[in-house]
Motif scaffolding. Structure first.
Motif: not given
Length: 234
Positions: A7-16
């Protein structure tokens, strides 16, 4: 072969990064990202870098989201810049700034990133049993005839079965509960990672779900656990 949708990542690289560690991507897997890679979160640049790298493997199907549309419009039409900045564009430009002491500008975004959003990302994708879009569809029209408004902007509210009989996998309508929602014929996996929620990956064939957040935490579940009683939020 697993077919995995994120789903939508929105610049969240730690979560990705945490999510990718959890799913342990295999060479035979196909990974579909549902758009909204930029805005709101702190590392839009890093996310696009990661997706470009995944695209080189041939495993990635990257869809465009409405936030990529706004970013492109801000570059093409100067009068739309302020609107994009107010919707998360400031955070995106900050991730491209050459130093912490300078504000990022559109000119700081490399050509490779513009090319990825413009030419590599797709509007939709489908298999024999599922189709993947950012936001929603008109249930009476084939994917090739969908309007941009439906594909990128229409919320998940009152989603209807598509005439093809295929299951829709989408994002866009953020579930503030941090939980995906399944109507059986339509599944939304935007679970508000840039807020207090999670980034969700769904194996569309097995129904397994992996989630990660910006704290580096992980959890797993099955899509059957999230049926129509879950609240749909805007």
């Amino acid at each position: 072969m697993r077919i995995l949708a994120i789903g939508d990542i929105h610049g969240c690289s730690q979560a990705f990064d945490t999510l990718m560690e959890a799913i342990k991507l295999q060479p035979t897997d196909r990974l579909i990202t549902l758009g909204d890679y930029v805005d709101r979160g702190p590392d839009s640049k890093g996310i696009i870098d990661r997706l470009i790298g995944l695209n080189y493997t041939g495993q990635l199907v990257a869809l465009r989201g409405n936030h990529e549309i706004m970013m492109l419009d801000a570059d093409r039409y100067p009068h739309r810049l302020e609107g994009w900045l107010a919707c998360g564009g400031r955070e995106t430009l900050a991730s491209y700034a050459p130093s912490s002491k300078k504000k990022g500008k559109l000119n700081d975004i490399p050509d490779e990133h513009w090319n990825f959003i413009t030419n590599i990302c797709q509007d939709w994708w489908e298999t024999k049993e599922h189709f993947f879009v950012h936001a929603n569809v008109n249930p009476h029209k084939p994917l090739s005839q969908q309007s941009s408004h439906d594909l990128f902007w229409t919320r998940f509210y009152h989603a209807q079965p598509h005439y093809s009989g295929k299951t829709m996998i989408c994002g866009h309508t953020s579930q503030k509960s941090g939980q995906p929602i399944s109507l059986g014929y339509a599944i939304c996996i935007d679970t508000w990672v840039y807020g207090k929620g999670w980034l969700t990956c769904l194996d569309v064939n097995s129904g397994q779900i992996w989630q990660a957040n910006q704290k580096g935490e992980q959890r797993t579940a099955w899509i059957e656990e999230f049926s129509t009683y879950c609240a749909i939020s805007s």
